[in-house]
Motif scaffolding. Structure first.
Motif, PDB file in Angstrom:
ATOM      1  N   ALA A 267     -20.697  -5.702  -7.016  1.00 47.41           N
ATOM      2  CA  ALA A 267     -19.333  -5.224  -7.252  1.00 47.41           C
ATOM      3  C   ALA A 267     -18.375  -6.038  -6.390  1.00 47.41           C
ATOM      4  N   ILE A 268     -17.486  -6.749  -7.036  1.00 50.46           N
ATOM      5  CA  ILE A 268     -16.446  -7.486  -6.322  1.00 50.46           C
ATOM      6  C   ILE A 268     -15.260  -6.537  -6.172  1.00 50.46           C
ATOM      7  N   MET A 269     -14.990  -6.132  -4.939  1.00 43.64           N
ATOM      8  CA  MET A 269     -13.928  -5.168  -4.663  1.00 43.64           C
ATOM      9  C   MET A 269     -12.626  -5.938  -4.490  1.00 43.64           C
ATOM     10  N   GLY A 270     -11.964  -6.181  -5.610  1.00 44.61           N
ATOM     11  CA  GLY A 270     -10.759  -7.007  -5.604  1.00 44.61           C
ATOM     12  C   GLY A 270      -9.556  -6.251  -5.077  1.00 44.61           C
ATOM     13  N   HIS A 271      -8.904  -6.819  -4.077  1.00 41.60           N
ATOM     14  CA  HIS A 271      -7.704  -6.199  -3.511  1.00 41.60           C
ATOM     15  C   HIS A 271      -6.489  -6.721  -4.272  1.00 41.60           C
ATOM     16  N   TYR A 272      -5.998  -5.915  -5.189  1.00 44.33           N
ATOM     17  CA  TYR A 272      -4.825  -6.246  -5.987  1.00 44.33           C
ATOM     18  C   TYR A 272      -3.695  -5.305  -5.601  1.00 44.33           C
ATOM     19  N   ALA A 295     -21.447  -9.521 -12.753  1.00 42.78           N
ATOM     20  CA  ALA A 295     -20.806  -8.759 -11.677  1.00 42.78           C
ATOM     21  C   ALA A 295     -19.644  -7.945 -12.243  1.00 42.78           C
ATOM     22  N   GLN A 296     -19.326  -6.866 -11.569  1.00 43.99           N
ATOM     23  CA  GLN A 296     -18.189  -6.030 -11.941  1.00 43.99           C
ATOM     24  C   GLN A 296     -17.073  -6.239 -10.926  1.00 43.99           C
ATOM     25  N   VAL A 297     -15.841  -6.284 -11.420  1.00 50.42           N
ATOM     26  CA  VAL A 297     -14.685  -6.414 -10.538  1.00 50.42           C
ATOM     27  C   VAL A 297     -13.928  -5.096 -10.527  1.00 50.42           C
ATOM     28  N   ARG A 298     -13.822  -4.495  -9.352  1.00 49.24           N
ATOM     29  CA  ARG A 298     -13.011  -3.287  -9.176  1.00 49.24           C
ATOM     30  C   ARG A 298     -11.711  -3.653  -8.478  1.00 49.24           C
ATOM     31  N   MET A 299     -10.692  -2.835  -8.668  1.00 52.07           N
ATOM     32  CA  MET A 299      -9.394  -3.127  -8.064  1.00 52.07           C
ATOM     33  C   MET A 299      -8.950  -1.968  -7.186  1.00 52.07           C
ATOM     34  N   GLN A 300      -8.464  -2.318  -5.994  1.00 55.20           N
ATOM     35  CA  GLN A 300      -8.020  -1.307  -5.044  1.00 55.20           C
ATOM     36  C   GLN A 300      -6.947  -1.911  -4.154  1.00 55.20           C
ATOM     37  N   ALA A 301      -6.121  -1.046  -3.577  1.00 56.59           N
ATOM     38  CA  ALA A 301      -5.065  -1.493  -2.668  1.00 56.59           C
ATOM     39  C   ALA A 301      -4.423  -0.273  -2.051  1.00 56.59           C
ATOM     40  N   PRO A 302      -3.766  -0.457  -0.920  1.00 53.42           N
ATOM     41  CA  PRO A 302      -2.968   0.639  -0.375  1.00 53.42           C
ATOM     42  C   PRO A 302      -1.593   0.705  -1.032  1.00 53.42           C
ATOM     43  N   LEU A 303      -1.002   1.871  -0.956  1.00 52.42           N
ATOM     44  CA  LEU A 303       0.377   2.077  -1.387  1.00 52.42           C
ATOM     45  C   LEU A 303       1.280   1.608  -0.249  1.00 52.42           C
ATOM     46  N   ILE A 304       2.107   0.601  -0.508  1.00 53.84           N
ATOM     47  CA  ILE A 304       2.848  -0.077   0.547  1.00 53.84           C
ATOM     48  C   ILE A 304       4.350  -0.044   0.245  1.00 53.84           C
ATOM     49  N   ARG A 305       5.095   0.548   1.170  1.00 53.64           N
ATOM     50  CA  ARG A 305       6.558   0.532   1.037  1.00 53.64           C
ATOM     51  C   ARG A 305       7.056  -0.912   1.060  1.00 53.64           C
ATOM     52  N   HIS A 306       8.068  -1.191   0.261  1.00 51.23           N
ATOM     53  CA  HIS A 306       8.659  -2.521   0.088  1.00 51.23           C
ATOM     54  C   HIS A 306       7.840  -3.422  -0.831  1.00 51.23           C
ATOM     55  N   VAL A 307       6.641  -2.979  -1.244  1.00 53.76           N
ATOM     56  CA  VAL A 307       5.778  -3.848  -2.047  1.00 53.76           C
ATOM     57  C   VAL A 307       5.422  -3.206  -3.387  1.00 53.76           C
ATOM     58  N   PHE A 332      -5.082   3.534  -1.879  1.00 51.91           N
ATOM     59  CA  PHE A 332      -5.200   3.972  -0.506  1.00 51.91           C
ATOM     60  C   PHE A 332      -3.838   4.299   0.094  1.00 51.91           C
ATOM     61  N   ILE A 333      -3.861   5.057   1.166  1.00 49.77           N
ATOM     62  CA  ILE A 333      -2.684   5.311   1.990  1.00 49.77           C
ATOM     63  C   ILE A 333      -2.729   4.346   3.160  1.00 49.77           C
ATOM     64  N   GLU A 334      -1.615   3.722   3.458  1.00 42.92           N
ATOM     65  CA  GLU A 334      -1.550   2.743   4.539  1.00 42.92           C
ATOM     66  C   GLU A 334      -2.055   3.338   5.844  1.00 42.92           C
ATOM     67  N   ARG A 335      -3.016   2.664   6.478  1.00 44.40           N
ATOM     68  CA  ARG A 335      -3.647   3.177   7.695  1.00 44.40           C
ATOM     69  C   ARG A 335      -2.686   3.178   8.888  1.00 44.40           C
ATOM     70  N   ASP A 336      -3.036   4.019   9.843  1.00 46.44           N
ATOM     71  CA  ASP A 336      -2.184   4.221  11.022  1.00 46.44           C
ATOM     72  C   ASP A 336      -2.448   3.158  12.074  1.00 46.44           C
ATOM     73  N   THR A 337      -2.140   1.923  11.735  1.00 43.85           N
ATOM     74  CA  THR A 337      -2.354   0.806  12.652  1.00 43.85           C
ATOM     75  C   THR A 337      -1.291  -0.251  12.404  1.00 43.85           C
ATOM     76  N   GLY A 338      -1.087  -1.105  13.394  1.00 42.44           N
ATOM     77  CA  GLY A 338      -0.147  -2.201  13.237  1.00 42.44           C
ATOM     78  C   GLY A 338       1.239  -1.721  12.848  1.00 42.44           C
ATOM     79  N   PRO A 339       1.852  -2.354  11.856  1.00 47.52           N
ATOM     80  CA  PRO A 339       3.216  -2.000  11.445  1.00 47.52           C
ATOM     81  C   PRO A 339       3.254  -0.813  10.475  1.00 47.52           C
ATOM     82  N   HIS A 340       2.465   0.215  10.772  1.00 42.07           N
ATOM     83  CA  HIS A 340       2.355   1.384   9.893  1.00 42.07           C
ATOM     84  C   HIS A 340       3.718   1.969   9.554  1.00 42.07           C
TER      85      HIS A 340
END
Length: 476
Positions: A267-272, A295-307, A332-340
């Motif tokens: 499974a290729i976990m593609g970050h789109y 192979a299977q391609v899955r798509m995942q990403a966090p929900l990002i303000r401004h993006v 995903f929800i943006e994790r509590d790290t860096g420029p959260h």
């Protein structure tokens, strides 16, 4: 397998990284406002910055900068640092302070940005005979996460990245493994493990000969209980040439085919992060070639303000992905790290965005789960908002048994959550309630419902204990 000629005209065939020290050579950079350029330079001294010619030429609409979503995604933004931290670094830079002074200020700021959230350095470490295994994390019962040392960088860095500490040289912060020997030994001792997630950074930054050294041992007959090999990657969006025209692209695809031939699922976990990443012909060709290997391609990403914080962006992303043969997996929800604070979206709004996006696509795209936060106890999903009067009799009984006051307003709004995944597998698919808070963006900002002092899965400030109180409290 013949290497494919690159489709499209504005496509670089040779990878060329762009960072703080080389960005001034971009014609597009010189057209930006000088204050914007200076601000990006200051933030890039604290947070990692790397992009490449493919991203710059094919994914960014420079007429929309700085509001363009991909520009926000790969170029450091002024709001990513607090005003105090930004001013501290800017003052030192403009005063031509020595490297050591600037470095001390940068290190102080980085340490204050929660560089490794969700217990990454403390709660996931795999061990053999009491010896910690570097770069191997047993995150969930059936899933082990592996960090190959040569894969701890990326073709381009996302500004929101929750693993940013891997890339900035902070002492003691890098997670990496130099070989698969410890991993294989650990897997032999843990037959309950069915899934390996190879992650980074980005494992697809590695040459195929290096990637092969990590994957081939996992295909041995004595590890037949390991049925699924996942590779987390952003390369499909940031450098699809990896699967089309790079010198070892064909060898990479042959390796993928060998995984399927060994009766394993790859499974290729593609970050789109945005649908624009699926538009270039080269990106679509990379998807086609990977899928042709089995192979299977899955798509995942966090929900990002401004993006990507709009439902129509996600519905277009999922619809396009499904049409290309991808499987929507997580919002995903943006994790509590860096420029959260710059990128985070309130949980209530996140759920509304997810709900509206899911309501506008067919069932094939509703395989996506979300919005979900990968927190210390596990993956917590926001299911929606209800009032106390909407709870079933059984739910009200359980809530009362756990400290609810009958005097509470029956119109009180509650945030309904469940565990999609958990360190304690008994929590999976169990539901709990939090007080309604339109501004909360992460678990540590959520308050328990029903007047309780803490969530029932929270003990001594660490949210890993079993969810005893709400095990029965399932929504009808």
């Amino acid at each position: 397998m013949a290497t494919v000629t690159l489709p499209g005209s504005a496509v670089s065939t040779r990878y060329h990284a762009i960072g703080r020290s080389t960005v001034s050579g971009m014609p597009e950079w010189q057209r930006l406002d000088s204050d914007l350029r200076h601000g990006i330079d200051i933030v890039a001294r604290v947070m990692p910055f790397r992009t490449n010619r493919y991203v710059v030429e094919n994914l960014i609409d420079w007429s929309r900068v700085p509001g363009d979503p991909i520009f926000q995604l790969v170029f450091p933004q002024l709001g990513m640092l607090s005003k105090t931290d930004f001013d501290d670094v800017r003052t030192l830079v403009e005063a031509a302070a020595d490297v050591e002074s600037i470095g001390r200020a940068v290190e102080r700021i980085r340490r204050g940005l929660n560089p490794h959230p969700a217990g990454q350095l403390t709660h996931n470490t795999a061990k053999i005979a009491g010896r910690p295994l570097p770069g191997v994390q047993h995150k969930y019962r059936e899933t082990v996460v592996f960090f190959p040392a040569q894969g701890q960088t990326c073709h381009a860095y996302c500004t929101y990245c929750f693993r940013w500490a891997q890339f900035v040289g902070m002492p003691g912060m890098r997670i990496e493994a130099r070989s698969t020997a410890d991993l294989v030994a650990y897997l032999k001792a843990h037959p309950e493990v069915t899934d390996i997630l190879i992650t980074g950074g980005d494992p697809m930054i590695m040459a195929t000969r290096t990637l092969r050294r990590y994957i081939e041992p996992l295909l041995a007959p004595e590890l037949e209980h390991v049925q699924n090999i996942r590779i987390g990657t952003k390369s499909l969006a940031y450098w699809p040439q990896r699967f089309v025209s790079d010198a070892d692209a064909d060898d990479c695809l042959r390796l993928f085919g060998e995984v399927a031939a060994a009766n394993r699922h790859l499974a290729i976990m593609g970050h789109y992060t945005h649908p624009i990443e699926l538009q270039p012909a080269l990106a679509r060709e990379a998807i086609r070639r990977i899928r042709d290997t089995g192979a299977q391609v899955r798509m995942q990403a966090p929900l990002i303000r401004h993006v990507n914080d709009a439902p129509e962006i996600w519905s277009e992303l999922w619809r396009t992905g499904v049409r290309l043969g991808l499987v929507p997996y997580y919002m995903f929800i943006e994790r509590d790290t860096g420029p959260h604070s710059y990128f985070a979206v309130p949980l209530v709004r996140a759920h509304e965005i997810f709900r509206r996006a899911a309501a506008s696509v067919s069932g094939l795209a509703r395989s996506a789960q979300g919005p979900t936060m990968s927190a210390l106890p596990g993956k917590i999903r926001i299911l929606g908002v209800v009032t106390r009067t909407e709870l079933t009799d059984r739910q009200r009984t359980v809530a009362f048994r756990n400290g609810s006051s009958s005097a509470v307003d029956p119109r009180e709004q509650l945030l309904v959550c469940d565990f999609v995944q958990a360190r304690d597998a008994s929590l999976i698919q169990t539901v709990f309630f939090a007080a309604f808070d339109p501004g909360a963006t992460w678990l540590d900002q959520m308050r328990p419902a029903f007047g309780q002092e803490r969530f029932s899965f929270e003990q001594a400030g660490e949210r890993t204990a079993p969810l005893h109180a709400f095990t029965e409290c399932l929504l009808d």
